[in-house]
Design a protein around this motif. Structure first.
Motif, PDB file in Angstrom:
ATOM      1  N   LEU A  10       0.875  -1.165   0.000  1.00 27.86           N
ATOM      2  CA  LEU A  10       0.000   0.000   0.000  1.00 27.86           C
ATOM      3  C   LEU A  10       0.915   1.218   0.000  1.00 27.86           C
ATOM      4  O   LEU A  10       1.705   1.391   0.930  1.00 27.86           O
ATOM      5  CB  LEU A  10      -0.875  -0.005   1.248  1.00 27.86           C
ATOM      6  N   VAL A  11       0.856   2.031  -1.027  1.00 27.64           N
ATOM      7  CA  VAL A  11       1.826   3.118  -1.138  1.00 27.64           C
ATOM      8  C   VAL A  11       1.140   4.479  -1.224  1.00 27.64           C
ATOM      9  O   VAL A  11      -0.038   4.569  -1.565  1.00 27.64           O
ATOM     10  CB  VAL A  11       2.757   2.940  -2.366  1.00 27.64           C
ATOM     11  N   GLU A  12       1.892   5.525  -0.903  1.00 30.24           N
ATOM     12  CA  GLU A  12       1.439   6.898  -1.102  1.00 30.24           C
ATOM     13  C   GLU A  12       2.297   7.513  -2.198  1.00 30.24           C
ATOM     14  O   GLU A  12       3.343   6.953  -2.551  1.00 30.24           O
ATOM     15  CB  GLU A  12       1.568   7.690   0.204  1.00 30.24           C
ATOM     16  N   ASP A  20       6.013   7.491  -2.115  1.00 35.68           N
ATOM     17  CA  ASP A  20       6.724   6.209  -2.186  1.00 35.68           C
ATOM     18  C   ASP A  20       7.150   5.870  -3.605  1.00 35.68           C
ATOM     19  O   ASP A  20       7.924   4.944  -3.828  1.00 35.68           O
ATOM     20  CB  ASP A  20       5.825   5.069  -1.687  1.00 35.68           C
ATOM     21  N   MET A  23       8.444   7.084  -7.597  1.00 37.73           N
ATOM     22  CA  MET A  23       9.127   8.121  -8.368  1.00 37.73           C
ATOM     23  C   MET A  23       9.272   7.652  -9.805  1.00 37.73           C
ATOM     24  O   MET A  23       9.269   6.457 -10.085  1.00 37.73           O
ATOM     25  CB  MET A  23      10.501   8.417  -7.772  1.00 37.73           C
ATOM     26  N   LEU A  52       9.496   2.146  -6.944  1.00 35.78           N
ATOM     27  CA  LEU A  52       9.070   2.184  -5.559  1.00 35.78           C
ATOM     28  C   LEU A  52      10.316   2.424  -4.703  1.00 35.78           C
ATOM     29  O   LEU A  52      11.342   1.765  -4.900  1.00 35.78           O
ATOM     30  CB  LEU A  52       8.467   0.809  -5.249  1.00 35.78           C
ATOM     31  N   ARG A  53      10.224   3.371  -3.769  1.00 35.99           N
ATOM     32  CA  ARG A  53      11.363   3.618  -2.878  1.00 35.99           C
ATOM     33  C   ARG A  53      11.302   2.646  -1.703  1.00 35.99           C
ATOM     34  O   ARG A  53      10.390   2.709  -0.887  1.00 35.99           O
ATOM     35  CB  ARG A  53      11.301   5.034  -2.306  1.00 35.99           C
ATOM     36  N   THR A  54      12.251   1.752  -1.626  1.00 35.98           N
ATOM     37  CA  THR A  54      12.283   0.806  -0.512  1.00 35.98           C
ATOM     38  C   THR A  54      13.642   0.868   0.156  1.00 35.98           C
ATOM     39  O   THR A  54      14.582   1.459  -0.379  1.00 35.98           O
ATOM     40  CB  THR A  54      12.047  -0.657  -0.962  1.00 35.98           C
ATOM     41  N   LEU A  67      15.586   1.112  -5.222  1.00 34.16           N
ATOM     42  CA  LEU A  67      14.434   1.352  -6.085  1.00 34.16           C
ATOM     43  C   LEU A  67      13.980   0.057  -6.762  1.00 34.16           C
ATOM     44  O   LEU A  67      14.793  -0.697  -7.267  1.00 34.16           O
ATOM     45  CB  LEU A  67      14.784   2.399  -7.141  1.00 34.16           C
TER      46      LEU A  67
END
Lengths: 310, 484
Positions: free
Chosen positions: B253-255, B258, B260, B269-271, B275
């Motif tokens: 579940l991302v905002e 999160d 780019m 996705l920034r984790t 990436l």
């Protein structure tokens, strides 16, 4: 794990720790003032410096009397260094992490928040201050206990520990700074009140009992400083905090940069103080430690919160 | 028929479970028997058990009121709403037909515009729609499908006819409550399910997940796909659902922050591991907030550059931006023609007769008959900004008369339908309450329809307002096999 979630857990850890530390330091300081005559030269303004709020307090233009200072440090939700602010921020971060943290955490931080909103004004005005602050400390510890006891010790937990350890090390470094100013006091005052001062320094990081158990029976200034800097078993000693942060970092991906930064903090802690170590030496050491700790924070942000294209 | 010795009075409306002569409808007979043999005390106990289960399971919705977000326990009435399998099969075919046609329509509008050239739908209706997005022209998502998740609202009129009231093609919500309603009713009435053959709904998260994977960019075929749910965050009224769907599908579940868009126009996705490339985004953010580079520059919810990535075919967005053009209530009035145009079929489920106020003759009719009609703005949802003629005051009629004259394109008029009812617990008796039905239709490579959907029910006697934000409740919805 998402970078954003990692960042929020880290800040939840920092603000929870900050709330607990702020409540304790104000509680102990208020007690100390009751024990000391004015000739020692301690006042409420000193407390503002201890919690690192000197600049923002000056900007606020408030008078530096007891009631304005306590209102600012405890109850003002807009003051970035206040207990109310730390609790709000802990709650906001935990609120955004409800899917990740044990759900009692959300309920407990919500109760803490309500309790603080209802009671901190009163505590600042001096009524039931000791009990109210004690209650805040206990509630923070309850949340920590829930997290340690019910949350899997994987990535989110490691970010929580990182935030907590760094915040704790930072607060202990401030308390050491205070100890250094006490060492500068004239001999007569040290002879008469030294023990009270050192005891208070230890108590403001819950360290009095542990110090007495494992160090010599008298409480001596330079030894207190050494204990808070370098003890390997006391969980609020800087060395212990940094080692704890290192263990958590090592369990996370791509942690070299952060581990190196933590290593540089540890290097500053090598070697014990001599009897002739001056207050200036301690000040210098604490300044360096604070810079190194800030570097660790930046390394964490850089490594995990702001991933970039390779 | 009686419930706990109190006569259940079917009003002048079609009741889903009970005929006007008081006898149970054939497909609902054993359910009606079950409830009519239940003492009022037990009814209340079961309702109480359902309410506590909902609190324990944390099933909530958020309303925004006076600057505060309040989590409310989800309201569920314990008496299920039942439809026969035979009737449902026809409705399901109608929903599939409708969504296929609407997707062909959207794809056509953003590409060849044949339906406009062939003068079936006037160009100005489309070009003046705030939901027709220039930034989407020339794009054709996988399988030509734009609206991958659709939540049509169905209503039944007094004569028993089921109509499509509106097609929700933007970010329809409610499916998590459909799933949780079933879970709660199963816990409260386990024996009921042994005695009835109720079609299951629990496959939805799997079907949603498969659909989202099916629309991933072709360049990712054969790879492990990264699907995410994009939420505006915890303050959104549907956050419970966003979190529920991500959890049940096993995806992040991302905002906006999160995600780019890289220089290569792929979405990442920034984790904490760095990436990770994202293939499909189930976005629960409105079109205009999705990319501050293209739409609202003040949006902090979206992802700068995401439209670039989508246009390049590097990421799938569900629903595709611009799908809302077919969700306009004026466009709605053309749906029967749209179905005929693309599929050469007649609509299986009829539309509610609709007067378009953009047409002077229609506007005249609406103005003359205002007290009997329902007037709706073209682009609002959630029951806001509408006039229910028979229930409105003279002053409200006058207010709408002025609004209609000032901006006729923005309004439609419809007859006030006599929404059907079903027995609902009110106090300690069962009384008829009005309801609607929102089934959920998924279209990617294939098309799937939920067995039933979310039944929303107005909890006050005579009320037609079923929205949970305005005091409406819900029911578990059963599609039962016909037994003879």
């Amino acid at each position: 794990m998402l970078s954003r979630a990692a960042e929020r857990v880290y800040w939840a850890g920092r603000y929870l720790e900050r709330a607990e530390n702020t409540a304790r330091i104000v509680q102990k300081y208020a007690h100390l003032l009751l024990d000391l005559p004015s000739e020692v030269g301690l006042d409420w303004a000193e407390l503002v410096r201890i919690v690192g709020a000197a600049e923002s307090f000056e900007e606020s233009g408030l008078p530096d009397d007891e009631s304005a200072i306590l209102q600012f440090l405890l109850a003002d939700p807009k003051a970035g260094t206040s207990l109310a602010f730390a609790i709000n921020m802990a709650r906001e971060n935990i609120r955004n992490l409800r899917d990740l943290l044990p759900h009692e955490t959300w309920e407990n931080v919500n109760e803490l928040h309500r309790f603080a909103a209802d009671n901190l004004g009163q505590a600042a005005a001096g009524t039931d201050q000791f009990e109210i602050l004690g209650n805040c400390i206990e509630r923070c510890q309850q949340i920590n206990g829930t997290l340690i006891g019910t949350m899997s010790h994987n990535s989110p937990y490691h970010f929580l520990t990182l935030g907590q350890s760094l915040e704790r090390a930072d607060m202990t470094s401030r308390v050491i700074e205070v100890a250094a100013t006490y060492i500068q006091q004239n001999e007569r005052i040290i002879r008469r009140y030294g023990s009270t001062l050192w005891t208070n320094v230890l108590k403001s990081v819950s360290g009095f009992q542990m110090y007495r158990q494992y160090r010599q029976p008298q409480v001596i200034g330079i030894d207190v400083v050494d204990f808070l800097l370098r003890d390997q078993a006391f969980p609020r000693a800087i060395r212990f905090c940094v080692e704890n942060a290192r263990k958590s970092s090592a369990a996370l991906p791509n942690s070299d940069h952060v581990c190196n930064a933590l290593q540089r903090v540890q290097l500053e802690l090598l070697g014990s103080p001599e009897d002739d170590t001056s207050a200036e030496d301690i000040d210098d050491l604490v300044d360096t430690l604070q810079v190194r700790l800030a570097d660790v924070h930046l390394a964490i942000v850089d490594t995990w919160f702001l991933p970039r294209e390779e | 028929m009686k419930f706990d010795s109190t006569e259940y009075l079917v009003g002048d409306f079609y009741d889903e479970l009970v005929q006007s002569d008081g006898a149970a409808r054939k497909h609902a007979r054993s359910l009606v028997d079950y409830f009519s043999n239940m003492p009022a005390k037990e009814l209340l106990e079961r309702q109480h058990a359902a309410d506590s289960t909902i609190v324990d399971m944390g099933i909530s919705f958020t309303i925004y009121s006076e600057g505060d977000n309040i989590d409310r326990a989800w309201p569920l009435d314990i008496v299920p709403r039942v439809l026969s399998g035979t009737e449902w099969d026809r409705i399901e075919a109608g929903l599939i037909q409708r969504l296929r046609a609407l997707n062909m329509f959207i794809d056509d509008l953003y590409n060849d515009r044949r339906i406009i050239k062939d003068k079936i739908v006037p160009a100005d209706i489309i070009d003046s729609s705030t939901n027709y997005l220039q930034a989407c022209k020339g794009v054709s998502p996988r399988y030509g499908v734009w609206a991958n998740i659709c939540g049509s609202d169905l209503v039944r009129d007094g004569d028993g006819t089921v109509y499509v009231l509106e097609d929700n093609l933007r970010v329809p919500s409610g499916v998590s409550y459909m799933l949780e309603n079933r879970n709660v009713i199963k816990r409260v009435f386990p024996s009921l399910f042994r005695d009835h053959s109720v079609r299951p709904v629990s496959e939805y998260p799997t079907e949603l997940s498969e659909m989202l994977e099916s629309i991933a960019p072709a360049s990712s075929d054969g790879e492990i796909l990264e699907v995410v749910v994009l939420t505006p965050g915890i303050y959104n009224s549907a956050y419970f659902e966003h979190s529920y769907l991500a959890r049940t599908m096993g995806v992040e579940l991302v905002e906006g922050g999160d995600l780019m868009v890289g220089d290569d126009d792929f979405v990442y996705l920034r984790t904490i591991d760095g990436l990770t490339r994202v293939d499909t985004i189930y976005r629960r953010i409105d079109d205009t907030f999705i990319d501050p580079e293209v739409f609202r520059s003040d949006s902090t919810l979206g992802v700068p550059g995401i439209m670039r990535a989508w246009r390049a075919g590097n990421v799938a967005l569900a629903n595709a931006p611009g799908s809302g053009v077919a969700d306009d209530k004026v466009v709605y009035s053309y749906v029967p023609e749209i179905i005929r145009y693309y599929l050469s079929e007649d609509a299986i489920i009829p539309n509610v007769p609709t007067w378009r106020c953009s047409d002077p003759a229609h506007l005249d009719h609406v103005l003359k008959n205002l007290p009997e009609l329902v007037v709706k703005p073209a682009n609002e949802s959630g029951g806001y900004g509408m006039l229910v003629g028979p229930h409105a005051t003279k002053a409200e009629h006058e207010e709408f008369r002025a609004l209609l004259k000032a901006n006729p394109r923005n309004y439609i008029g419809q007859p006030t339908l006599s929404l059907s009812t079903a027995p609902t617990l009110a106090g300690d008796t069962l009384q008829p309450r009005h309801l609607d039905l929102r089934p959920f239709i998924l279209q990617g490579k294939d098309v799937e329809v939920t067995a039933g959907g979310l039944t929303r029910v107005a909890m006050r006697a005579g009320s037609l307002i079923v929205n949970s934000s305005q005091g409406g409740g819900s029911k578990d919805t059963w599609i039962v096999e016909d037994m003879d």
